[in-house]
Design an enzyme around this catalytic site. Structure first.
Site, PDB file in Angstrom:
ATOM      1  N   GLU A  93       0.873  -1.163   0.000  1.00 50.01           N
ATOM      2  CA  GLU A  93       0.000   0.000   0.000  1.00 50.01           C
ATOM      3  C   GLU A  93       0.916   1.221   0.000  1.00 50.01           C
ATOM      4  OE1 GLU A  93      -2.909   0.471   3.129  1.00 50.01           O
ATOM      5  OE2 GLU A  93      -3.627   2.305   2.142  1.00 50.01           O
TER       6      GLU A  93
ATOM      7  N   ARG B 289       6.024 -12.936   9.381  1.00 50.51           N
ATOM      8  CA  ARG B 289       6.668 -11.646   9.122  1.00 50.51           C
ATOM      9  C   ARG B 289       8.118 -11.712   9.567  1.00 50.51           C
ATOM     10  NH1 ARG B 289       2.478  -7.780   8.806  1.00 50.51           N
ATOM     11  NH2 ARG B 289       3.854  -5.998   8.760  1.00 50.51           N
TER      12      ARG B 289
ATOM     13  N   LYS C 178       4.746   0.922   9.858  1.00 45.98           N
ATOM     14  CA  LYS C 178       4.820   2.126   9.027  1.00 45.98           C
ATOM     15  C   LYS C 178       4.311   3.351   9.779  1.00 45.98           C
ATOM     16  CE  LYS C 178       3.428   0.008   4.836  1.00 45.98           C
ATOM     17  NZ  LYS C 178       2.580   0.110   3.647  1.00 45.98           N
TER      18      LYS C 178
HETATM   19  P1  ATP Z   1       0.001  -1.809   6.676  1.00 44.80           P
HETATM   20  O1  ATP Z   1      -0.817  -2.779   5.865  1.00 44.80           O
HETATM   21  O2  ATP Z   1      -0.242  -1.841   8.124  1.00 44.80           O
HETATM   22  O3  ATP Z   1       0.056  -0.438   6.115  1.00 44.80           O
HETATM   23  P2  ATP Z   1       2.207  -3.472   5.926  1.00 44.80           P
HETATM   24  O4  ATP Z   1       3.559  -3.449   6.541  1.00 44.80           O
HETATM   25  O5  ATP Z   1       1.428  -4.714   5.930  1.00 44.80           O
HETATM   26  O6  ATP Z   1       1.477  -2.291   6.609  1.00 44.80           O
HETATM   27  P3  ATP Z   1       1.869  -3.372   3.070  1.00 44.80           P
HETATM   28  O7  ATP Z   1       2.161  -2.253   2.177  1.00 44.80           O
HETATM   29  O8  ATP Z   1       0.475  -3.870   3.141  1.00 44.80           O
HETATM   30  O9  ATP Z   1       2.376  -2.912   4.488  1.00 44.80           O
HETATM   31  O10 ATP Z   1       2.862  -4.564   2.776  1.00 44.80           O
HETATM   32  C1  ATP Z   1       3.127  -5.067   1.491  1.00 44.80           C
HETATM   33  C2  ATP Z   1       3.502  -6.516   1.585  1.00 44.80           C
HETATM   34  O11 ATP Z   1       4.638  -6.667   2.414  1.00 44.80           O
HETATM   35  C3  ATP Z   1       2.391  -7.339   2.186  1.00 44.80           C
HETATM   36  O12 ATP Z   1       2.243  -8.521   1.426  1.00 44.80           O
HETATM   37  C4  ATP Z   1       2.880  -7.644   3.578  1.00 44.80           C
HETATM   38  O13 ATP Z   1       2.401  -8.872   4.022  1.00 44.80           O
HETATM   39  C5  ATP Z   1       4.399  -7.652   3.387  1.00 44.80           C
HETATM   40  N1  ATP Z   1       5.070  -7.316   4.642  1.00 44.80           N
HETATM   41  C6  ATP Z   1       4.887  -6.219   5.396  1.00 44.80           C
HETATM   42  N2  ATP Z   1       5.653  -6.260   6.500  1.00 44.80           N
HETATM   43  C7  ATP Z   1       6.348  -7.429   6.449  1.00 44.80           C
HETATM   44  C8  ATP Z   1       7.302  -8.062   7.309  1.00 44.80           C
HETATM   45  N3  ATP Z   1       7.701  -7.498   8.449  1.00 44.80           N
HETATM   46  N4  ATP Z   1       7.814  -9.251   6.931  1.00 44.80           N
HETATM   47  C9  ATP Z   1       7.423  -9.829   5.770  1.00 44.80           C
HETATM   48  N5  ATP Z   1       6.528  -9.289   4.925  1.00 44.80           N
HETATM   49  C10 ATP Z   1       5.989  -8.099   5.251  1.00 44.80           C
END
Ligand code: ATP
Ligand code: MG
Length: 552
Positions: free
Chosen positions: A33, A259, A269
């Site tokens: 996102e 994660r 974030k």
């Molecule tokens: P949010 O959705 O809370 O804004 P997010 O960290 O999940 O934050 P996204 O932009 O949705 O951010 O993440 C993009 C991709 O990266 C998603 O598929 C998510 O699962 C993956 N991702 C995010 N953080 C991690 C992490 N710490 N380890 C592995 N994959 C991650």
């Protein structure tokens, strides 16, 4: 699949799906996102998704999951693309946006309404929460659940036409308010948001939720394996429910993995944005940030980040990986890629008495790899050494310069300190030493070998530089668990040294070029601030792990 790649449950599953003919070719996606910069956790997701596509000869899409316009921006879109490329990956085809599927998602929502599988609900957010139930108690059905298909269609079209205010109504799936899985208790598909969108402008006053949008986006793009993190495991039945009730051509499979969390690091974030907004750091790309842009500016090589991500593996159990593992991957990489150079952080004048000529030295740019070549360095009688490398007297553990004792000047001759001049405050301001040997590299004729080697620069030719000494941003291993994460920021995470003295050749360093400053650590010419007229180097990482050594 190449044999140097470790097996893991994702690879096993994909291989099985390819072998059984369930899928013809692997298609994955990385779906950020655009509401912040990518961080080390995202690097893991990138290496997993792009890495699998590479290993199985498939494709990986970059898709912006842009369903929350108020939090998103073009700056984030640009930075994310730059970070993915910098990590060494190229997505298949154009960059994709969830927002380009808004019409299809809307049409499919109407289709769910026509099938009696979705309804417009007027409960307020608070009421909806009360109706939802708890983990142990079933929810209650909304009084609006019984609306006719005609009324639902009419209200949803009016939502789309912009007739209602934010929050006045939502579109929900009609599934099961008694389901033990709360995600199936009539989840929201659309919210009213009168907000301008960075891609679609003011075309839409309603936006789909992640849960409704994500699986359909995957299906539209022909994604075969939708790899996400474990928090979506409980959403999988919903992901599959939508796909089962919509006329999608291909059905992706969602697989979750744990994660990546590293110690001493924040990967939320929202919190990273707070660090930026509150001015705790200088920006998203501050070299202390765990963002990819921050690691880049810190001098971390993309190959080291990729190796680290491969090294930590992929599992289904959450854990915190010691950030020292990442730092060690950086050292391993830089040890064979970074040319050596000399920088004196806290200069102290050293005069070699009796040296009446300028020695022309040829110093190896890398001790173990001749391919790095040699550089010509001139050494006259006036030098600068580090204040920490001289003491008037010291015990045997101190292997540097001491009055009456010998030391080798890096790449050059052996000297012996004769006397030191001090100022009124008693601080040593200049050291005088005599030359024990005349030819660089040779040992003293009397057999009394020097105890150590110290680095130096020529006082006449060295150039002043700004050196930024970075340390971990947090002083505790698990800052995410601190009551107030801002209270555990390491107060000495940045120290700026003005007037460090570097070899003249370093003014020609290219931005982002990393060197090993001998005996000091790895340093990168700052991507933005370094110039030949004003050299600026950032500490990438020290030569040794001082945190573990200190028990910290
Ligand atoms: P949010 O959705 O809370 O804004 P997010 O960290 O999940 O934050 P996204 O932009 O949705 O951010 O993440 C993009 C991709 O990266 C998603 O598929 C998510 O699962 C993956 N991702 C995010 N953080 C991690 C992490 N710490 N380890 C592995 N994959 C991650
Ligand atoms: Mg997310």
């Amino acid at each position: 699949m190449s044999s140097d790649v470790r097996s893991n449950f994702l690879r096993t599953q994909i291989q099985a799906d390819l072998d059984s003919g369930k899928v013809g070719a692997l298609v994955t996606r990385f779906p950020p996102e655009p509401n912040g910069y990518l961080h080390i956790g995202h690097a893991k997701s990138i290496t997993v998704n792009f890495g699998l596509a590479e290993q199985f000869g498939g494709r990986c899409h970059l898709r912006f999951d842009d369903t929350n316009p108020e939090k998103e921006s073009q700056e984030y879109i640009d930075s994310i693309q730059e970070d993915v490329r910098w990590l060494g990956y190229q997505w298949s085809g154009e960059v994709r946006f969830a927002s380009s599927y808004f019409q299809q998602l809307f049409d499919w929502a109407l289709l769910l309404i026509e099938q009696g599988l979705a309804y417009v609900c007027d409960l307020s957010a608070d009421e909806a929460r009360a109706y939802r139930g708890t983990l142990t108690e079933a929810g209650q059905e909304s009084p609006y659940r019984a609306r006719s298909i005609d009324e639902n269609r009419d209200l949803f079209l009016r939502m789309r036409a912009g007739e209602f205010a934010n929050g006045e109504r939502v579109l929900r799936a009609k599934i099961d308010m008694a389901s033990p899985n709360i995600n199936l208790r009539d989840p929201i598909l659309y919210r009213i948001r009168h907000a301008e969108h960075h891609q679609t402008g003011n075309a839409w006053p309603i936006y789909p939720t992640y849960d409704y949008a994500h699986g359909q986006e995957d299906a539209i793009e022909g994604i075969t394996h939708s790899i996400c993190t474990l928090e979506f495991e409980d959403h999988r039945p919903l992901y599959e429910w939508f796909l089962a009730h919509l006329p999608v051509v291909s059905v992706p499979r969602q697989i979750e993995f744990a994660r990546l969390n590293t110690s001493y690091t924040i990967t939320s974030k929202r919190k990273l944005k707070q660090l930026v907004d509150d001015g705790v750091v200088a920006g998203w790309d501050d070299p202390r940030m765990p963002t990819i842009a921050g690691l880049r500016r810190r001098g971390y090589p993309p190959a080291a980040i990729r190796h680290f991500c491969e090294e930590v593996g992929t599992s289904r159990s959450d854990s915190i990986v010691d950030v020292a593992m990442l730092e060690s991957a950086v050292r391993d990489e830089l040890n064979h890629t970074a040319p050596r150079a000399m920088c004196v952080m806290n200069p102290l004048r050293l005069t070699l008495t009796g040296l009446n000529q300028v020695l022309g030295l040829s110093l190896a740019n890398h001790p173990a790899d001749a391919a790095f070549g040699f550089r010509d360095v001139e050494m006259g009688a006036e030098l600068l050494i580090d204040k920490d490398d001289f003491r008037e007297s010291a015990n045997k553990q101190y292997k540097r310069l001491v009055l009456g004792k010998r030391v080798r000047l890096r790449g050059s001759i052996v000297i012996e300190a004769e006397r030191a001049e001090t100022n009124d405050a008693g601080e040593v301001v200049q050291v005088f030493a005599r030359c024990i040997t005349a030819v660089p590299g040779e040992d003293p004729e009397d057999g009394i070998k020097p105890k150590g080697v110290i680095h130096w620069v020529s006082a006449d030719r060295a150039v002043p530089a700004t050196v930024r000494l970075y340390d971990r941003l947090f002083s505790v291993a698990d800052p995410a668990r601190a009551e107030d994460f801002l209270s555990v920021v390491n107060p000495t995470s940045l120290r700026v040294v003005e007037g460090a003295m570097v070899e003249p050749a370093l003014v020609d360093a290219l931005p982002e070029q990393v060197f090993q400053f001998e005996r000091e650590g790895y340093f990168v010419a700052d991507r933005f601030d370094h110039s030949p007229g004003a050299p600026v180097f950032n500490l990438t990482i020290g030569l040794r792990d001082t945190w573990s050594a200190a028990g910290g």
